[in-house]
Each structure stands twice: as structure tokens, then as C-alpha cells.
Write a protein that holds these residues in place. Structure first.
Motif, PDB file in Angstrom:
ATOM      1  N   THR A  53       0.828  -1.214   0.000  1.00  0.00           N
ATOM      2  CA  THR A  53       0.000   0.000   0.000  1.00  0.00           C
ATOM      3  C   THR A  53       0.860   1.261   0.000  1.00  0.00           C
ATOM      4  O   THR A  53       0.542   2.242  -0.655  1.00  0.00           O
ATOM      5  CB  THR A  53      -0.905   0.016   1.252  1.00  0.00           C
ATOM      6  N   ARG A  57       7.205  -2.861   3.704  1.00  0.00           N
ATOM      7  CA  ARG A  57       7.164  -2.788   5.170  1.00  0.00           C
ATOM      8  C   ARG A  57       7.327  -4.170   5.772  1.00  0.00           C
ATOM      9  O   ARG A  57       6.632  -5.109   5.398  1.00  0.00           O
ATOM     10  CB  ARG A  57       5.830  -2.240   5.666  1.00  0.00           C
ATOM     11  N   SER A  92       5.698   4.350   9.115  1.00  0.00           N
ATOM     12  CA  SER A  92       4.512   5.133   9.459  1.00  0.00           C
ATOM     13  C   SER A  92       3.797   4.643  10.713  1.00  0.00           C
ATOM     14  O   SER A  92       4.323   4.756  11.813  1.00  0.00           O
ATOM     15  CB  SER A  92       3.579   5.131   8.249  1.00  0.00           C
ATOM     16  N   HIS A  93       2.605   4.028  10.541  1.00  0.00           N
ATOM     17  CA  HIS A  93       1.807   3.654  11.711  1.00  0.00           C
ATOM     18  C   HIS A  93       2.250   2.323  12.330  1.00  0.00           C
ATOM     19  O   HIS A  93       1.802   1.961  13.402  1.00  0.00           O
ATOM     20  CB  HIS A  93       0.328   3.546  11.324  1.00  0.00           C
ATOM     21  N   ARG A 309      -0.983  11.235   9.000  1.00  0.00           N
ATOM     22  CA  ARG A 309      -2.402  11.075   9.331  1.00  0.00           C
ATOM     23  C   ARG A 309      -2.755  11.903  10.552  1.00  0.00           C
ATOM     24  O   ARG A 309      -1.921  12.078  11.442  1.00  0.00           O
ATOM     25  CB  ARG A 309      -2.714   9.641   9.724  1.00  0.00           C
ATOM     26  N   VAL A 381      -3.519   5.917  -0.237  1.00  0.00           N
ATOM     27  CA  VAL A 381      -3.695   7.292  -0.717  1.00  0.00           C
ATOM     28  C   VAL A 381      -3.302   7.452  -2.179  1.00  0.00           C
ATOM     29  O   VAL A 381      -3.793   8.340  -2.857  1.00  0.00           O
ATOM     30  CB  VAL A 381      -2.958   8.324   0.162  1.00  0.00           C
ATOM     31  N   GLU A 398      -8.963   9.227   3.745  1.00  0.00           N
ATOM     32  CA  GLU A 398      -9.304   7.902   4.240  1.00  0.00           C
ATOM     33  C   GLU A 398      -9.870   8.094   5.651  1.00  0.00           C
ATOM     34  O   GLU A 398      -9.518   9.057   6.348  1.00  0.00           O
ATOM     35  CB  GLU A 398      -8.062   7.015   4.285  1.00  0.00           C
ATOM     36  N   ARG A 524     -10.109  -7.404   3.519  1.00  0.00           N
ATOM     37  CA  ARG A 524      -9.065  -7.208   2.502  1.00  0.00           C
ATOM     38  C   ARG A 524      -7.697  -7.480   3.125  1.00  0.00           C
ATOM     39  O   ARG A 524      -7.509  -7.258   4.337  1.00  0.00           O
ATOM     40  CB  ARG A 524      -9.112  -5.793   1.911  1.00  0.00           C
ATOM     41  N   SER A 526      -4.114  -6.581   4.189  1.00  0.00           N
ATOM     42  CA  SER A 526      -3.401  -5.321   4.416  1.00  0.00           C
ATOM     43  C   SER A 526      -2.205  -5.238   3.482  1.00  0.00           C
ATOM     44  O   SER A 526      -1.601  -6.258   3.148  1.00  0.00           O
ATOM     45  CB  SER A 526      -2.922  -5.265   5.864  1.00  0.00           C
ATOM     46  N   GLY A 527      -1.851  -4.030   3.101  1.00  0.00           N
ATOM     47  CA  GLY A 527      -0.646  -3.832   2.289  1.00  0.00           C
ATOM     48  C   GLY A 527       0.493  -3.281   3.125  1.00  0.00           C
ATOM     49  O   GLY A 527       1.532  -2.909   2.587  1.00  0.00           O
ATOM     50  N   THR A 528       0.300  -3.198   4.437  1.00  0.00           N
ATOM     51  CA  THR A 528       1.382  -2.679   5.281  1.00  0.00           C
ATOM     52  C   THR A 528       1.709  -3.595   6.455  1.00  0.00           C
ATOM     53  O   THR A 528       2.713  -3.396   7.131  1.00  0.00           O
ATOM     54  CB  THR A 528       1.018  -1.298   5.866  1.00  0.00           C
ATOM     55  N   ARG A 533      -7.522  -7.444   7.089  1.00  0.00           N
ATOM     56  CA  ARG A 533      -8.330  -6.469   7.820  1.00  0.00           C
ATOM     57  C   ARG A 533      -9.811  -6.770   7.628  1.00  0.00           C
ATOM     58  O   ARG A 533     -10.251  -7.139   6.527  1.00  0.00           O
ATOM     59  CB  ARG A 533      -8.035  -5.053   7.335  1.00  0.00           C
TER      60      ARG A 533
HETATM   61  C1  G16 Z   1      -0.641   3.520   4.691  1.00  0.00           C
HETATM   62  C2  G16 Z   1      -1.233   4.128   3.455  1.00  0.00           C
HETATM   63  C3  G16 Z   1      -2.696   4.424   3.682  1.00  0.00           C
HETATM   64  C4  G16 Z   1      -3.409   3.149   4.107  1.00  0.00           C
HETATM   65  C5  G16 Z   1      -2.700   2.507   5.288  1.00  0.00           C
HETATM   66  C6  G16 Z   1      -3.239   1.151   5.663  1.00  0.00           C
HETATM   67  O1  G16 Z   1      -0.744   4.412   5.767  1.00  0.00           O
HETATM   68  O2  G16 Z   1      -0.519   5.309   3.166  1.00  0.00           O
HETATM   69  O3  G16 Z   1      -3.236   4.950   2.508  1.00  0.00           O
HETATM   70  O4  G16 Z   1      -4.717   3.415   4.451  1.00  0.00           O
HETATM   71  O5  G16 Z   1      -1.325   2.342   5.008  1.00  0.00           O
HETATM   72  O6  G16 Z   1      -3.062   0.295   4.585  1.00  0.00           O
HETATM   73  P1  G16 Z   1      -3.349  -1.248   4.694  1.00  0.00           P
HETATM   74  O7  G16 Z   1      -4.746  -1.369   5.203  1.00  0.00           O
HETATM   75  O8  G16 Z   1      -3.181  -1.761   3.308  1.00  0.00           O
HETATM   76  O9  G16 Z   1      -2.384  -1.814   5.685  1.00  0.00           O
HETATM   77  P2  G16 Z   1       0.502   4.835   6.640  1.00  0.00           P
HETATM   78  O10 G16 Z   1       0.011   5.959   7.480  1.00  0.00           O
HETATM   79  O11 G16 Z   1       0.916   3.636   7.417  1.00  0.00           O
HETATM   80  O12 G16 Z   1       1.526   5.241   5.614  1.00  0.00           O
END
Ligand code: G16
Length: 570
Positions: A53, A57, A92-93, A309, A381, A398, A524, A526-528, A533
């Protein structure tokens, strides 16, 4: 430095920032040097990672080779686009033990999808194939290898980030690229720097001081009227997730303090990054962060670990916690912008972009009450940003608080011209819009910029946090995570609202949703994070919690759950 991209120089310098010009001997790409250095950043056997995403990571200790290779790739992308490319080292988060990396394209936007594929290919190449993959990418993407390359690098405050950003630098230099290491930055600041550098400074000055000046000037101008008598909006409590946002907000405060005073919590001096605090924790647990001293009715907000965020919240006189998430932020901003657009009388179109996580009440309010068109894209995003570019004024957020507003070049020119030409109320509206354009980070969602926009709007409109919250009532909702052996067994369609695989999962979700009123649910990968999720909403919190739990069980059973079965009560 040569200047076909319009730069007078490749970058500003300060005592804290480091620019290295590599020697002429490295300007030519040298396969042997790449092989030698690549071996020093060897890929762990069998490790396969995906550009997700928001880049790569995973646990920090697995990322050294990815960082080195993203340094290599950034050089190719820079050569191909004849522009400065950004590399941000952050997760990030995610928890502090994780790290990550993403590339930033010339206008400060996320990396183009075809290059995400190149990134995945290069990150997963076996050691002996690295040079060949680099040459394959160069050929496929028609990269002129004689072209010079310039890369800017930023990093968050994770203990692993400094070392990993050094690996990026190794990758850049071994391919003969030049670089500028900004050191600690919020992610949106790095996006801003890239945009500034590639717009010959028209977007702003590519320094942290330039960023502070640009946003603060717009904020102070915008709020002049509201703050002239001094009022209750002048103070805000900010949970900085123990991340880089604390450092940057503290540095920036003197620039805007005549309009707003911020009190920082979780500033990184004691707690752990994103642990029991930060925007992601507050949004997903729907409760205040640890370490925040909340008094009844006080406006509070949380950034995430790299300050891209923001979510707001307050506690009412009965001590109940109220979350104001990205959906309500989008609503506040859209209604303010729509009013100003109506006032100046220009037919500039406005659209709002959300994802499947947007609360059903927010979509209904935007469409039915505010009469603005709403679009839904996949999570990330990069998808929302792309869609928002279709409008004169594209608002994207979001639900997790990640978003910004984009103004088309034509709309920006028109508004800035009207701010000079129009008279009285119309002129004032156009001037406000002109300041709003400068206050938003047009390159990426930005917690600091969004915070200043929100504070300005609340002040100008004379709105309390409770009045803002009362715009509409969120449908109760719940988000959960489920561990499965391979999250890629879940594939989705319809902007991630329907699961295509594994067989039977969507049917099971449909049956569960039917049991509750005003309900909706989706899953779905997660991409991070290495999780699936689950999102559910319904007419009561009890129903939303129960639906989310039942859907989690369906995922666990049908998509290869591992570890403990999801249990009620989370
Ligand atoms: C990133 C993306 C966001 C996305 C979030 C969660 O946030 O920049 O657009 O909503 O990951 O993604 P997923 O649900 O695929 O894990 P951040 O703030 O971690 O960069």
C-alpha cells in the motif's frame, strides 16, 4: 549543477543537512561495483517482499537489502524522469520494530504503478541477478543511463532508520547518483521537498524552513479575521505518537504561534513509537491515547508515527469519548470549500474521494445533504490522490485520517487571479481560497497541514468541536485484524468491497451481514502489515462488534487462519 529540470542548484544546504557530490569516477554505472556493494547488503535467503500500500514494510532487520536496492532504483527513476526522486525511510503507523521504504515521484506523488512492479522485482532478485534486473528495468522503462540522477532522502525517528537510510545512500552512490540527505523529516515534508525541487521552486522552497514559512504564512493570513479578538480556538492538544511529528511541530510552532498554541503529548521523550498512542491506535481502538491529559470538551488530535495522518477527538461532560475521523475531516473541509466556491461564483467542480472504510453516514451526508459527488477507490492514498486529480477541487480522505485537498492548476490560477480582481465579499472568499491552496500540502496527506486547515476553519466558522462532531452521527463500526498463513489468498473487487477469493468467503459475509440492521462488512489483505483487515458497521456498537467478530471467524476458517481463533471482545 546542470539545469535542464529548471533547478538552479540541486539543493539547499544547512548545517544539519548533508549533500554529497559523488566523484566523476562513479558517474558511470559499474556492474562490478554494484555486485560488490550488493553483497554487503545481501538479501536473506528465501525472503519475498511486495511493494504494498505504501512501499515495503516488514521487520527492520529484514530490510537492509531492500533499502540498498531502492537506492539503486531511485537512481534509475530519476534518470528516466529527469527529475529529483524521493526515498522515505519509515513504517509510518507500524510498530517501532518494523520499518519500510517508499519512493516519491517527481510531483511529490506516490511511485507510478509500473515502477512498483520494478521495485518488487528488484527487491526479490537473487544476489547474482541484481545487475541483470537493473538492466532489464532500464530497457523496459527506456532509461537513459547517461542522464544524471538526483535523489533526496528522509527518515523517521525509528532506531533502525538512520542505518537503513545509509543503505539507501549506498545504493544511490554506487550507481553514480547524487543525493541530499534531509535526515529526520515527516513523510509529507519529504513529498513537499520533491515537489518543490521539481517545480523550480514554484511550489515552495525545498527546505524545512521553506515548508514552515509557506504553511504558516497561509495559516496566519487565513485566520487573521478569526483571531483578532483572541478566542477559545487558540489552544490544541496534540498526541505525536512518539514520532517525528513532535520534533517538526515543535520546530514549526514559533512560525504560527500568533494563531494557535499547541501542547504536545507523546513527544518521543518517554514512550515507544505508535505504542498505545497515535492516530492509528485512536482510530482503531476508538479510545484516547495513553499519556494525553484530556479535559472535558477540549479539542485534541493525534498524528501517526510519520505525521501523515491526523484524527481529532474530545471527551464530553459525561466522560464519553468522541472520535472525529478522516470522514468528518473531509466533510468539514468540503463544506467550507463549497461555501467559498459558491461565494466567488465560479463553476469550479468539487469531488470527494473515500475508500470502503468510509462510514456510511459520512457518504450519505456528503451526497444527500451537501450534494457533492463522492467516489470510492481502493485503500491507499495513491489511489485516492489519483482520483482526486480529476476535479478542479478534489478532496480525499481515508477514514484513518490520511488525506488532503488537490486544486487543479487551472483552478489555482483562476482563484489567485480572482483574489486580486473581485471586490468585497467575493474578493475575501477568493483570498481565503488562495490561502487554503497554500496551506494544504498538494503532494500528500499531511497531519501538520491538515491540522492547521482544520483549526483555521473551526475558528473562521466559530464552530466548537462538538458542533463539528454533530454534523452527522457515525454508524457504529469495528475494525479487526486476522492472522492467516498467506493473506494473498484473499483477492477483492469493487474497490475492495467484495471478496473474489477464497471461494465461499463473500457468500459467508453476505449471509452474516443479513443478520444485522444497517449493516455492511468487507475484508481485505493489508498492504502494510501481515494481516487481513475486517471492517463491519451496523445500527449499534454491539451489532457492529458481533458482525466484525463473525466475519473474522469466516476469514479464519476459509482463508487459512493461523494461531488463536478470533475471540469475541477482541
Ligand atoms: C498507509 C497508506 C494508507 C493506508 C494505510 C493502511 O498508511 O498510506 O493509505 O490506508 O497504510 O493500509 P493497509 O490497510 O493496506 O495496511 P501509513 O500511514 O501507514 O503510511
Amino acid at each position: 549543477m546542470g539545469d535542464e529540470w529548471g533547478h538552479s542548484d540541486f539543493g539547499p544546504e544547512s548545517a544539519l543537512e548533508r549533500t554529497v557530490q559523488v566523484g566523476q569516477d562513479l558517474l558511470d554505472m559499474d556492474p562490478e561495483a554494484v555486485r560488490k556493494y550488493s553483497a554487503l547488503h545481501a538479501k536473506p535467503d528465501g525472503l519475498v517482499l511486495q511493494y504494498g500500500t505504501a512501499g515495503f514494510r516488514t521487520k527492520a532487520e529484514r530490510l537492509d537489502h531492500v533499502m540498498f536496492r531502492m537506492g539503486l532504483l531511485a537512481v534509475l527513476r530519476s534518470k528516466q524522469t529527469k527529475s529529483t526522486i524521493g526515498v522515505m525511510v519509515t513504517a509510518s503507523h507500524n510498530p517501532e520494530e518494523d520499518n519500510g521504504v517508499k519512493l516519491v515521484d517527481p510531483l511529490g506523488e506516490m511511485l507510478a504503478p509500473s515502477w512498483e512492479e520494478h521495485a518488487t522485482c528488484l527487491a526479490n532478485a537473487e544476489e547474482r541477478d541484481v545487475w541483470r534486473v537493473l538492466m532489464d528495468i532500464s530497457e523496459k522503462a527506456a532509461v537513459n543511463l547517461q542522464q544524471e540522477a538526483f535523489v533526496v532522502i528522509g527518515r523517521d525517528t525509528r532506531p533502525s532508520s538512520e542505518r537503513l537510510s545509509q543503505s539507501v545512500i549506498d545504493g544511490v552512490t554506487v550507481l553514480g547518483g547524487q543525493f541530499h540527505d534531509y535526515g529526520l523529516l515527516t513523510t509529507p515534508q519529504l513529498h513537499y521537498m520533491v515537489y518543490c525541487r521539481n517545480s523550480s521552486g514554484r511550489y515552495g522552497e525545498a527546505t524545512v524552513d521553506g515548508y514552515y514559512q509557506k504553511l504558516s504564512t497561509a495559516f496566519v493570513e487565513l485566520t487573521k479575521q478569526a483571531f483578532c479578538g483572541g478566542n477559545e480556538y487558540r489552544s490544541l492538544k496534540v498526541d505525536c505518537a512518539n514520532g517525528v511529528g513532535a520534533l517538526k511541530l515543535r520546530e514549526m510552532e514559533p512560525y504560527f504561534s500568533q494563531g494557535l498554541s499547541v501542547q504536545l503529548f507523546n513527544d518521543g521523550t518517554k514512550g515507544k513509537l505508535n505504542h498505545l498512542c497515535g492516530a492509528d491506535f485512536v482510530k482503531s481502538h476508538q479510545r484516547p491515547p495513553q499519556g494525553m491529559e484530556m479535559k472535558s470538551s477540549e479539542r485534541c488530535c493525534s498524528f501517526d508515527g510519520d505525521a501523515d495522518r491526523i484524527v481529532y477527538y474530545y471527551s464530553d461532560t459525561d466522560g464519553h469519548f468522541h472520535l472525529i475521523d478522516g470522514d468528518k475531516i473531509a466533510t468539514l473541509i468540503s463544506s467550507f470549500l463549497k461555501e467559498l466556491l459558491v461565494e466567488i461564483g465560479e463553476s469550479l467542480n468539487i469531488g470527494v474521494v473515500q475508500t470502503a472504510y468510509a462510514n456510511g453516514s459520512s457518504t450519505r451526508y456528503l451526497e444527500e445533504v451537501m450534494k457533492v459527488p463522492v467516489y470510492c477507490t481502493k485503500t491507499g492514498v495513491k489511489h485516492l490522490h489519483h482520483k482526486a486529480q480529476e476535479f478542479d477541487v478534489g478532496v480525499y480522505f481515508e477514514a484513518n485520517g490520511h488525506g488532503t485537498v488537490l486544486f487543479s492548476k487551472a483552478a489555482e490560477m483562476k482563484i489567485k487571479q480572482l483574489a486580486k480582481e473581485l471586490e468585497d465579499k467575493k474578493r475575501k472568499a477568493a483570498q481565503m481560497l488562495a490561502n487554503v491552496i497554500d496551506l494544504f500540502n498538494q503532494a500528500a496527506g499531511d497531519a501538520i497541514s491538515d491540522m492547521l486547515v482544520i483549526e483555521a476553519i473551526l475558528a473562521l466558522k466559530g464552530l466548537t468541536v462538538q458542533e463539528w462532531d454533530a454534523l452527522y452521527t457515525d454508524l457504529p463500526n469495528r475494525q479487526l485484524k486476522v492472522k492467516v498463513a498467506d493473506r494473498q489468498v484473499i483477492s477483492t473487487t469493487d474497490a475492495e468491497r467484495q471478496a473474489v477469493t477464497p471461494p465461499g468467503l463473500q457468500e459467508a459475509i453476505n449471509d452474516l451481514v443479513k443478520k444485522y440492521k444497517l449493516s455492511r462488512a468487507f475484508v481485505r489483505p493489508s498492504g502494510t502489515e501481515d494481516v487481513v483487515r475486517v471492517y463491519a458497521e451496523a445500527d449499534s456498537q454491539e451489532s457492529a462488534d458481533s458482525l466484525a467478530h463473525e466475519v473474522s471467524l469466516a476469514v479464519f476458517q476459509l482463508a487459512g487462519g493461523v494461531g488463536e481463533r478470533p475471540h469475541p471482545g477482541f
